[in-house]
Scaffold this motif. Sequence first.
Motif, PDB file in Angstrom:
ATOM      1  N   LEU A 145      -0.828  -1.780 -11.739  1.00 33.83           N
ATOM      2  CA  LEU A 145      -1.594  -3.425 -11.968  1.00 33.83           C
ATOM      3  C   LEU A 145       0.033  -4.002 -12.442  1.00 33.83           C
ATOM      4  O   LEU A 145      -0.122  -4.568 -12.800  1.00 33.83           O
ATOM      5  CB  LEU A 145      -2.251  -2.323 -13.393  1.00 33.83           C
ATOM      6  N   LEU A 146       0.952  -2.850 -11.820  1.00 31.66           N
ATOM      7  CA  LEU A 146       2.098  -3.505 -12.003  1.00 31.66           C
ATOM      8  C   LEU A 146       2.650  -3.798 -10.593  1.00 31.66           C
ATOM      9  O   LEU A 146       3.967  -4.653 -10.451  1.00 31.66           O
ATOM     10  CB  LEU A 146       3.279  -2.445 -12.050  1.00 31.66           C
ATOM     11  N   GLY A 147       1.443  -3.383  -9.861  1.00 30.66           N
ATOM     12  CA  GLY A 147       2.129  -4.560  -8.514  1.00 30.66           C
ATOM     13  C   GLY A 147       2.233  -3.602  -6.929  1.00 30.66           C
ATOM     14  O   GLY A 147       2.954  -3.565  -6.098  1.00 30.66           O
TER      15      GLY A 147
ATOM     16  N   ALA B  75      -9.347  -1.254 -10.375  1.00 34.64           N
ATOM     17  CA  ALA B  75      -8.565  -2.051 -11.145  1.00 34.64           C
ATOM     18  C   ALA B  75      -8.130  -3.148 -10.638  1.00 34.64           C
ATOM     19  O   ALA B  75      -8.286  -4.415 -11.426  1.00 34.64           O
ATOM     20  CB  ALA B  75      -8.224  -1.061 -12.208  1.00 34.64           C
ATOM     21  N   VAL B  76      -7.309  -3.831  -9.786  1.00 36.91           N
ATOM     22  CA  VAL B  76      -6.513  -4.176  -9.477  1.00 36.91           C
ATOM     23  C   VAL B  76      -7.440  -5.502  -8.639  1.00 36.91           C
ATOM     24  O   VAL B  76      -7.221  -6.878  -8.492  1.00 36.91           O
ATOM     25  CB  VAL B  76      -5.444  -4.213  -8.167  1.00 36.91           C
TER      26      VAL B  76
ATOM     27  N   PRO C 216      -1.836   6.269 -11.178  1.00 40.13           N
ATOM     28  CA  PRO C 216      -1.949   5.797 -10.551  1.00 40.13           C
ATOM     29  C   PRO C 216      -2.341   4.578 -10.606  1.00 40.13           C
ATOM     30  O   PRO C 216      -2.289   2.716 -10.614  1.00 40.13           O
ATOM     31  CB  PRO C 216      -2.981   6.232  -9.595  1.00 40.13           C
ATOM     32  N   THR C 217      -3.471   4.426 -11.119  1.00 38.68           N
ATOM     33  CA  THR C 217      -4.383   2.305 -11.862  1.00 38.68           C
ATOM     34  C   THR C 217      -3.445   1.434 -12.538  1.00 38.68           C
ATOM     35  O   THR C 217      -3.121   0.439 -11.897  1.00 38.68           O
ATOM     36  CB  THR C 217      -4.987   3.207 -12.648  1.00 38.68           C
TER      37      THR C 217
ATOM     38  N   LEU D 113      -3.679  -5.632   2.261  1.00 36.42           N
ATOM     39  CA  LEU D 113      -4.257  -7.510   1.780  1.00 36.42           C
ATOM     40  C   LEU D 113      -4.329  -7.905   0.614  1.00 36.42           C
ATOM     41  O   LEU D 113      -3.759  -8.581  -0.092  1.00 36.42           O
ATOM     42  CB  LEU D 113      -5.779  -7.000   2.535  1.00 36.42           C
ATOM     43  N   ARG D 114      -3.855  -6.818  -0.546  1.00 33.62           N
ATOM     44  CA  ARG D 114      -3.544  -7.238  -1.690  1.00 33.62           C
ATOM     45  C   ARG D 114      -2.197  -7.774  -1.959  1.00 33.62           C
ATOM     46  O   ARG D 114      -2.150  -8.475  -2.814  1.00 33.62           O
ATOM     47  CB  ARG D 114      -3.826  -5.687  -2.435  1.00 33.62           C
ATOM     48  N   GLU D 115      -1.428  -7.870  -1.362  1.00 37.90           N
ATOM     49  CA  GLU D 115      -0.104  -8.540  -0.926  1.00 37.90           C
ATOM     50  C   GLU D 115       0.485  -7.290  -2.589  1.00 37.90           C
ATOM     51  O   GLU D 115       0.909  -8.470  -3.250  1.00 37.90           O
ATOM     52  CB  GLU D 115      -0.229 -10.185  -0.961  1.00 37.90           C
TER      53      GLU D 115
END
Lengths: 355, 524
Positions: B340-342, B371-372, B335-336, B434-436
């Motif tokens: 990180l790939l969006g 992480a993100v 998952p992490t 909210l992270r878009e």
Amino acid sequence: MIALEARPEASRALALASPALAIVLTLLASAALIAALGRDPLSALHVYFVSPFLDGYSRAEILVKATPLALMGAGLAISFRANVWNIGAAGQYTLGALAAGAVALAAPEARSALWLAPYLAAGVAGGMLWAAAPALLRTRFGANEILVSLMLTYVAGLLLDWLVRGPWRSPLSFGFPQSRDFAEAFVLPVILDGTRLHVGAPAALLIAAALALLMARTLRGFSVRVIGASPRAGAFAGFGESGTVWFALLLSGGLAGLAGAIEVGAVIGKIQPDIGASAGFTAIIVAFLGRLNPLGAVLGALVLAVSVIGGENAQILLKLPKNVTGVFQGMLLFFLLACDVLIRWRVVWRRKGAA
Amino acid sequence: MTLESASAPPGRTGEPLLDVRGVSKRFGAVTAVDDVTFSIRAGERHALLGENGAGKSTVVKMIYGSLQPTAGGFAWRGEPVSIASPAAARAMGVGMVHQHFSVFEALTVAENVALALPREPMAALARRIREVSASYGLAIDPERSMHALSVGEKQRVEIIRCLLQQPKLLIMDEPTSVLTPQEAEALFVVLRRLSDEGCAVLYISHRLEEVRALCSAATILRRGSVVARCDPREMTARALAEAMIGAGVGAVERTPAPAPGPVRLALRGLTLPASDPFGMALRDVSLEARGGEVLAVAGVAGEGQSELFAALSGEARSAASMVEIDGRPAGALGPTARRLLGAAFAPEERNGHAAVGEMRLSENLALSHHAVAGLARGGALGRLLGGWIDWRAARAWSARVREAFDVRGGGEDPQARSLSGGNLQKFVIGREILREPGVLVVNQPTWGVDAGAAAAIRTALVRLARAGAAVVVVSQDLDEIFEIADRIAVMRRGALAPAAPTAEMTAERLGVLMGGADAAEAAA
């Protein structure tokens, strides 16, 4: 009819009050037990819980006894938080003592204090090795770590017994099962003259504080808390469950090994059949008494240490059997777990028959 | 059973057995069941139909005594009764076969049955089990260990356990959801035989074909209320589906689908074995979600949606090439790394999956953002400790989520469990939006959420898509799907039918695709 009803939110006040309530209940039950043994309960409780504080040497002894309990309790607190039930700290303690003892016995002429580094490192490694077995078996085969770690305790005890009666028996011991005395270099420095209080005590406090910081502030500590609370949420967060199992067992095992190394180095000075490994079980109570918080475990260790010293005094002054101390400790854990029910539930009275 | 029921009135038009009279059930502010009234006659096979969340389970739990109604009541053979507990329901003559039965795997069939019955000698009980088993064609050996039985066989044990208590009313909660078609046929034979003997059957399902084949009466629930009572044999699947889903579904206004953007999330022949006995294997699932669109995965419960979500989020790993995020192979990543790939994910279950109840909102924010959002810093501590968490930044993020999505709840940084379901859901969805993210996968985004919160969440999902993200919504709520989806794919038995534009989908076709008629036939 008494019934339990779930609280909407866990009571924070009771989470902190529960240990105090458990201690009070333990004192009451102990008083009843001592009365049943035909002794005056008040004077017995005085011997158990007040006499250890009456002179400087005894006060230092409390800290000496608390040191291995605090080290192991702090490690177990983290392990239990992760929902990893390491019940075998006693075995890991024994292995730590044996591994460190192997270093000490291999260097009978050691003088430099630098020898303490490999000595303590060996202790940590020994404890980790013994804890690695349940970690491997649980992560690879799903074996229950409670059973594996507990049973390995007995294996460790037999290994110790064989070593002190066989290969490690001192030629100067007149046939007694014990090793040679360790060289001076392996005895941890005493920090208070006239007592046995050694540097291990402040070191244990520092380690517990560092572990508390780890739990509160690092990603590793966070992942332990998440996986302990909900493995599914942990998986969603991307925290590997088996990594946490390894971490919890190696950490608690390593600290138990360190405790074993420190205890035989600072207090006993040799390997003998009884090296105080049962403290590994007492440390379970310590961890719970400290609310599974590493710094709380230091307080828990002090409480249990008082009861141990008091138990020794009671043996001498009241001729009470040593096992009474074990009964106290068992009752304390029993009442503690019972009181913990009140954190999540409240007691209500209901008329019989109502749904 | 046999002796008792032989004296009971036979046939399907017996006297009223159970009357449900204006029953309501509220959980806090949510009304799960609203003034439901229906009647079951002795010997009748009565279907309780409805979508997930329509209130079927709540009604049944009240009949079986495990929930108490907020208003209204029941009558048994014309006499008003209160059903205080499942034991009281059993004593009255109600038996229930649960969807997921709880059995003791290590015990034998007879021992499992004995636990539910008054004390009697084991040998006598085993003999009675054999009698019932032979009489109804429910082949089972009472001496076998429970763990050695298939799911269908375990269900037979549950039925036998009910039959030994000589019920007048047998409740079957989605019984075929765990059965093969052949096992389901055998079950229908037993149920027909039972009702011929005078035992009423209350059959909970959303599979229309089954209900039409089996039942002679149906009560259809929608959003907690009875919307229709009918004889399903005289209804078309279309009419039943429309009654379940509601008329005018297709008339909901939607923003027009944008010009297709680039493929941002792709599944290529995703195949995964089931991880547990009740799980569903994923079979050759292919899917392309493009930037700008909301793609819905429809389907009834337990057809593989949870497994699909896990395979998308990285909680279940597959071959690297089976999942692609923005063109990069991600099937083997956790998952992490996928975040990180969006990509971002919001699971169905709020408590214990998307959030940890006893943790604060800032901690729950860190759950998916460690992480993100750069919350864990300082590599000096090494991989072992994962870095220091910046809790101040986590609290600031969490406050932004709460403000942007109007998450109400006590205090500065409350525990997740202290929030209402709707507010917590807004938080766990808002946290990801909210992270878009470039790709958002949500499972049941408005499950058990009040209408206001549901509208807010749906609006936010569409807005995110229109800003260029690919949004995949796994949902069992057809209203929701018609409201926000640009394309719809139906999941059934672990396979995914090709996605079709929402404009080409009617409620009927979707209902039939989901409900179990042959998918190929319906699509033709």
